[in-house]
Write an enzyme that holds these catalytic residues in place. Sequence first.
Site, PDB file in Angstrom:
ATOM      1  N   CYS A  68       0.829  -1.203   0.000  1.00  0.00           N
ATOM      2  CA  CYS A  68       0.000   0.000   0.000  1.00  0.00           C
ATOM      3  C   CYS A  68       0.865   1.256   0.000  1.00  0.00           C
ATOM      4  CB  CYS A  68      -0.911  -0.006   1.220  1.00  0.00           C
ATOM      5  SG  CYS A  68      -1.973   1.442   1.345  1.00  0.00           S
ATOM      6  N   GLU A 314     -26.968 -14.698  23.435  1.00  0.00           N
ATOM      7  CA  GLU A 314     -26.355 -13.458  22.957  1.00  0.00           C
ATOM      8  C   GLU A 314     -27.024 -12.284  23.665  1.00  0.00           C
ATOM      9  OE1 GLU A 314     -24.677 -10.364  21.290  1.00  0.00           O
ATOM     10  OE2 GLU A 314     -23.960 -12.345  20.675  1.00  0.00           O
ATOM     11  N   ASP A 362     -17.467 -17.511  21.843  1.00  0.00           N
ATOM     12  CA  ASP A 362     -16.831 -16.547  20.943  1.00  0.00           C
ATOM     13  C   ASP A 362     -17.073 -15.145  21.496  1.00  0.00           C
ATOM     14  OD1 ASP A 362     -15.669 -15.207  18.851  1.00  0.00           O
ATOM     15  OD2 ASP A 362     -17.266 -15.609  17.409  1.00  0.00           O
ATOM     16  N   CYS A 388     -10.781 -13.042  20.355  1.00  0.00           N
ATOM     17  CA  CYS A 388     -10.231 -11.907  19.619  1.00  0.00           C
ATOM     18  C   CYS A 388      -9.250 -11.115  20.474  1.00  0.00           C
ATOM     19  CB  CYS A 388     -11.358 -10.996  19.128  1.00  0.00           C
ATOM     20  SG  CYS A 388     -12.334 -10.245  20.454  1.00  0.00           S
TER      21      CYS A 388
END
Length: 432
Positions: A68, A314, A362, A388
Site C-alpha cells: 500500500c 447473545e 466466541d 479476539c
Amino acid sequence: MKIADVDITDLTHDGRGVARIDGKAVFVAGALTGERVRARTVRRHRSFDEAVTEEVYQASPDRVTPKCAHFGLCAGCSLQHLAPEAQIAAKQRVLAENFERIGKVKPDRWLEPLTDEPWAYRRKGRLSVRYVAKKERVLVGFRESNPRYVADVRHCQVLHPALGPKIEAIGELVGRMHAAREIPQIEFAAGDSTVALVFRHLVPLDEHDQQLLIEFAKAHDFAIFLQPKGLDSVHPLYPDNPQLAFAIPAYDIELKFRPLDFVQVNAGMNQRMIDHAMALLDPQPDDRVLDLFCGLGNFTLPVARRVAEVAGVEGDDGLVRRAAENATHNGIDNAQFHVANLFEDHRKATWARQDWTKLLLDPPRAGADKVLEFLPGKHTRRIVYVSCHPASLARDAGILVNQHGFRLAAAGVMDMFPHTAHVESIALFERD
C-alpha cells in the site's frame, strides 16, 4: 526530539519495535526485531518513549516492501512491512506469552496457524470522513497514527475489492454534497452479492444530496443506507429493500444480516474458522451444544446440522431475533436462541441449568470470565473457545484449567486481520 541509532530486540503487542535508549524502553514504529535503525523520539512518557523509524541500517530478513502506498501514514495496517508468514509467527508468540504470563497454562499441542488471502479481505468496517479546508477536499479512510487526522487515502488494499479502489471516488462524492461537512463516517458491509454503505449524517439530507447518493449507488452497484441518529435510525435510501447475506456452503446455510450487525470481518477466514472450530468441537448426533456470544448464529447453525440440539445465547436482542430468523430461513428446527447479557450472573436461567455435552464460546475482547463463574456444568467435556484478545483468553484458560478441571488440549492463532497486530485465536479444552 531525540534521534538515536538503536537495536530492535522484540515487537510490542501492537507491532512496534522494542529498543532501549539510556536504559529506557522505546517503542519504534516501522522497526522489526533484529534490525538496527535510526529512531526519532516523538512522545515521552514516564516508563517508556515512542519513536518512529527514520532509516533502516540493517534490515530484518522478514522485511518486505509494503503493497500500500499509504503505509506508514494510515493506521489501518501496522505490519505490511513484515512478511505474512512472519506476522502470523509473531502473533503465535504473543498468544504463547499470554498463556504463560497470565493464565499460567501451556497447550498440549499447537495448532497450525490458520491463514487465508491477505489482501482485499475486509468486508466490514468504518471509514472516517472529514472535509479539509486546506486541501479543499473531503478525505475518506482510516485514521492516521495520530487519531485526530484522517489519512489521505486514494486506494485501500485490504478492503473488499468492490470498495477498496473507490475510496477517492467516495470522497469526491461527499465533497459535492451540501452536507459534506456534516458526514463524520461511512460504515460498510459486504454480503456475497451486495455491498452496503451507511452514511452517518448530522443534518437532514436535502433532495440534491440524496439524488447524488442514488446516482452513485447505481453507477457503482452499491446499496446506500442513511443513519440520521442512533443505530435504530438506519434505513435504506437505495434500493428500497437491499438484502445482505453470506453463504456457508459446507453446511448449506445462508446468513442474512443488517449493515451494522456484527459479522466476522474476513469472509474467507470466517469460512475456514468455522470448519476449524467444528473439527475441534467434533459434534456428534447425540450432542447437546451451548453456543455463548452466538451473534447471528455464525457457529450455532452449522453446529445444528450435526447435533441433537444447540442453544445460542447473545446479549443483543436484535442479533438474537435475526439468528432465530436465520434458523427458520435455513429450515433448522433444533436450534433455540436466548437473549442474555453474558457479563451478568445467569446461573438460574433455564439454558444455564441444562446439561450440555459441549460448549462453544466466541466472546468480545472482555472475554468470558463472568460466564465461567457458573459454567461449564459437570456434564460438559469439551469446550472450543474462539478469541479476539489473547490476554482475556489466557485469563479464562487459567480459570478453566485451575478451577474447572479442564486441560488446554490445543491452541493456535488465526489471521483474521492480516497486516495488523490483532491476534485472533482458538483453543480446545477437554475434561476427562
